[in-house]
Structure formats: C-alpha cells, structure tokens
Scaffold this motif. Structure first.
Motif, PDB file in Angstrom:
ATOM      1  N   VAL A  67       0.823  -1.249  -0.103  1.00 28.17           N
ATOM      2  CA  VAL A  67      -0.007  -0.122   0.058  1.00 28.17           C
ATOM      3  C   VAL A  67       0.788   1.177  -0.082  1.00 28.17           C
ATOM      4  N   ASN A  68       1.842   1.320   0.791  1.00 31.98           N
ATOM      5  CA  ASN A  68       2.857   2.411   0.967  1.00 31.98           C
ATOM      6  C   ASN A  68       3.376   2.588  -0.587  1.00 31.98           C
ATOM      7  N   GLU A  69       3.871   1.497  -1.243  1.00 30.59           N
ATOM      8  CA  GLU A  69       4.495   1.648  -2.607  1.00 30.59           C
ATOM      9  C   GLU A  69       3.607   2.070  -3.620  1.00 30.59           C
ATOM     10  N   ALA A  70       2.268   1.907  -3.533  1.00 28.22           N
ATOM     11  CA  ALA A  70       1.379   2.088  -4.531  1.00 28.22           C
ATOM     12  C   ALA A  70       0.889   3.445  -4.515  1.00 28.22           C
ATOM     13  N   GLY A  71       0.770   4.045  -3.335  1.00 34.31           N
ATOM     14  CA  GLY A  71       0.749   5.652  -3.365  1.00 34.31           C
ATOM     15  C   GLY A  71      -0.445   6.040  -3.380  1.00 34.31           C
ATOM     16  N   PHE A  72      -1.570   5.264  -3.189  1.00 33.40           N
ATOM     17  CA  PHE A  72      -3.107   5.641  -2.839  1.00 33.40           C
ATOM     18  C   PHE A  72      -3.108   6.404  -1.602  1.00 33.40           C
ATOM     19  N   HIS A  73      -3.545   7.667  -1.680  1.00 32.48           N
ATOM     20  CA  HIS A  73      -3.873   8.221  -0.407  1.00 32.48           C
ATOM     21  C   HIS A  73      -4.980   7.524   0.462  1.00 32.48           C
ATOM     22  N   SER A  74      -6.146   7.201  -0.278  1.00 30.72           N
ATOM     23  CA  SER A  74      -7.230   6.599   0.459  1.00 30.72           C
ATOM     24  C   SER A  74      -6.732   5.032   0.894  1.00 30.72           C
ATOM     25  N   PHE A  75      -5.917   4.574   0.295  1.00 33.99           N
ATOM     26  CA  PHE A  75      -5.499   3.338   0.997  1.00 33.99           C
ATOM     27  C   PHE A  75      -4.633   3.414   2.192  1.00 33.99           C
ATOM     28  N   ASN A  76      -3.942   4.613   2.353  1.00 37.15           N
ATOM     29  CA  ASN A  76      -3.117   4.788   3.313  1.00 37.15           C
ATOM     30  C   ASN A  76      -3.816   5.153   4.606  1.00 37.15           C
ATOM     31  N   SER A  77      -4.883   5.740   4.465  1.00 34.86           N
ATOM     32  CA  SER A  77      -5.892   5.771   5.822  1.00 34.86           C
ATOM     33  C   SER A  77      -6.317   4.329   6.173  1.00 34.86           C
ATOM     34  N   VAL A  78      -6.804   3.365   5.243  1.00 33.61           N
ATOM     35  CA  VAL A  78      -7.017   2.074   5.481  1.00 33.61           C
ATOM     36  C   VAL A  78      -5.737   1.425   6.369  1.00 33.61           C
ATOM     37  N   ALA A  79      -4.723   1.639   5.496  1.00 29.22           N
ATOM     38  CA  ALA A  79      -3.699   0.681   6.047  1.00 29.22           C
ATOM     39  C   ALA A  79      -3.217   1.330   7.557  1.00 29.22           C
ATOM     40  N   ALA A  80      -3.408   2.511   7.743  1.00 30.03           N
ATOM     41  CA  ALA A  80      -2.928   2.937   8.889  1.00 30.03           C
ATOM     42  C   ALA A  80      -3.937   2.726   9.996  1.00 30.03           C
ATOM     43  N   SER A  81      -5.266   2.497   9.700  1.00 28.50           N
ATOM     44  CA  SER A  81      -6.089   1.984  10.660  1.00 28.50           C
ATOM     45  C   SER A  81      -5.895   0.403  10.805  1.00 28.50           C
ATOM     46  N   VAL A  82      -5.555  -0.309   9.957  1.00 31.01           N
ATOM     47  CA  VAL A  82      -5.293  -1.584  10.188  1.00 31.01           C
ATOM     48  C   VAL A  82      -4.048  -1.785  11.055  1.00 31.01           C
ATOM     49  N   PHE A  83      -2.944  -0.961  10.737  1.00 29.02           N
ATOM     50  CA  PHE A  83      -1.852  -0.983  11.567  1.00 29.02           C
ATOM     51  C   PHE A  83      -1.878  -0.631  12.924  1.00 29.02           C
ATOM     52  N   ALA A  84      -2.773   0.475  13.274  1.00 25.24           N
ATOM     53  CA  ALA A  84      -3.211   0.849  14.363  1.00 25.24           C
ATOM     54  C   ALA A  84      -3.924  -0.246  15.313  1.00 25.24           C
ATOM     55  N   HIS A  85      -4.638  -1.105  14.625  1.00 24.13           N
ATOM     56  CA  HIS A  85      -5.578  -1.852  15.600  1.00 24.13           C
ATOM     57  C   HIS A  85      -5.256  -3.243  14.879  1.00 24.13           C
ATOM     58  N   SER A  86      -3.670  -3.452  14.738  1.00 18.60           N
ATOM     59  CA  SER A  86      -3.477  -4.965  14.199  1.00 18.60           C
ATOM     60  C   SER A  86      -3.752  -5.942  15.362  1.00 18.60           C
ATOM     61  N   THR A  87      -3.538  -5.515  16.615  1.00 21.78           N
ATOM     62  CA  THR A  87      -3.359  -6.740  17.782  1.00 21.78           C
ATOM     63  C   THR A  87      -4.872  -7.141  17.727  1.00 21.78           C
ATOM     64  N   ARG A  88      -5.816  -6.341  17.631  1.00 20.01           N
ATOM     65  CA  ARG A  88      -7.295  -6.939  17.718  1.00 20.01           C
ATOM     66  C   ARG A  88      -7.703  -7.370  16.406  1.00 20.01           C
ATOM     67  N   ILE A  89      -7.178  -6.956  15.220  1.00 21.53           N
ATOM     68  CA  ILE A  89      -7.387  -7.526  14.181  1.00 21.53           C
ATOM     69  C   ILE A  89      -6.733  -9.177  13.901  1.00 21.53           C
ATOM     70  N   LEU A  90      -5.507  -9.256  14.349  1.00 25.17           N
ATOM     71  CA  LEU A  90      -5.123 -10.520  14.337  1.00 25.17           C
ATOM     72  C   LEU A  90      -5.585 -11.306  15.585  1.00 25.17           C
ATOM     73  N   ASN A  91      -6.177 -10.895  16.504  1.00 29.41           N
ATOM     74  CA  ASN A  91      -7.284 -12.098  17.427  1.00 29.41           C
ATOM     75  C   ASN A  91      -7.985 -12.770  16.470  1.00 29.41           C
ATOM     76  N   PHE A  92      -8.561 -12.216  15.421  1.00 26.72           N
ATOM     77  CA  PHE A  92      -9.428 -12.798  14.464  1.00 26.72           C
ATOM     78  C   PHE A  92      -8.941 -14.143  14.021  1.00 26.72           C
ATOM     79  N   PHE A  93      -7.710 -14.278  13.894  1.00 22.07           N
ATOM     80  CA  PHE A  93      -6.999 -15.435  13.424  1.00 22.07           C
ATOM     81  C   PHE A  93      -6.803 -16.521  14.466  1.00 22.07           C
ATOM     82  N   ASN A  94      -7.149 -16.306  15.726  1.00 25.73           N
ATOM     83  CA  ASN A  94      -7.083 -17.215  16.789  1.00 25.73           C
ATOM     84  C   ASN A  94      -7.855 -18.304  16.731  1.00 25.73           C
TER      85      ASN A  94
END
Length: 134
Positions: A67-94
């Motif tokens: 996402v960072n390499e692609a340079g889409f600003h709209s995806f940067n906000s999604v990626a930042a949200s995923v990165f900020a909440h990654s521990t809670r998101i990764l709990n899904f995979f338990n």
C-alpha cells in the motif's frame, strides 16, 4: 463506469463473461483502478486463506508495504487503521470468530431500553432484560 462498479465488489474469479469484458475496458481506461483492486483482493485473501496469527501478521505487513509503494492516499488511511488496530485484528485468526454476537446483543438491549424509556423500577427492568435475553 457505473455498470462496472459492481464487479469491483466481487472476486475476479466470480466475474461473468460480460463483467470480464467490462473490467478489461475499465482497466485500459483507468490502470490505477486495477492496482487498487489488486490491493483489495490481497487484503481479502489474507482473511480467507491465513489460518494462524503469525502467517496473517506477515501477510498484513507485506500488504501494508504494498500500500505504501502504491501511493494511493485513500489506502494509506485504511492501512494506518489496520496498523493501529493490528493486535485486535489479528485476534480474529486465533479461532476465526468476531464480536458480532456481542454487537447484536448490544443492539437488542439498546432497542429494549429505548422502548421502555423512563423506567422507574430498575430492578424490574433488569429482571425483564434477563428473562428476555438470557
């Protein structure tokens, strides 16, 4: 363009023949749209294919870099949200479960509370909640 928007919500493997033709025309005119769709599909595949937290963490990190390499600003906000909440998101995979049941119960409780607005007897209110939702 308006006829092509629905195919962007589907997996490309599930596209019909007409949707494939529309997609090829769309991607010729808007090549960035194809890159964006590829990023979305990679994120979807992480959720559908990963079975462990470690594998999902690695694939999410790779997706974040893409996402960072692609340079889409709209995806940067999604990626930042995923990165900020990654521990809670990764709990899904338990155990691959979500909190949908808790959210549903919360919505039902709020609806019940709205129906009985101004309840004076709180003990009776809690008794009714326990009888209905327990």
């Amino acid at each position: 363009m308006s006829r092509s928007r629905l195919l962007l919500f589907k997996d490309p493997a599930a596209w019909s023949v007409n949707q494939r033709k529309r997609a090829s025309v769309l991607f010729e005119l808007y090549p960035d749209m194809q890159k964006a769709l590829a990023l979305v599909q990679r994120l979807r595949r992480i959720y559908s294919s990963c079975k462990s937290v470690a594998g999902a963490r690695l694939k999410l990190a790779l997706w974040y870099n893409q996402v960072n390499e692609a340079g889409f600003h709209s995806f940067n906000s999604v990626a930042a949200s995923v990165f900020a909440h990654s521990t809670r998101i990764l709990n899904f995979f338990n155990n691959r479960s979500t909190n949908a049941s808790a959210e549903s119960f919360n919505a039902k409780l709020k609806d019940f509370r709205a129906q009985f607005w101004g309840v004076l007897d709180i003990k009776f209110f809690l008794f009714r909640v326990a009888k209905i939702f327990a």
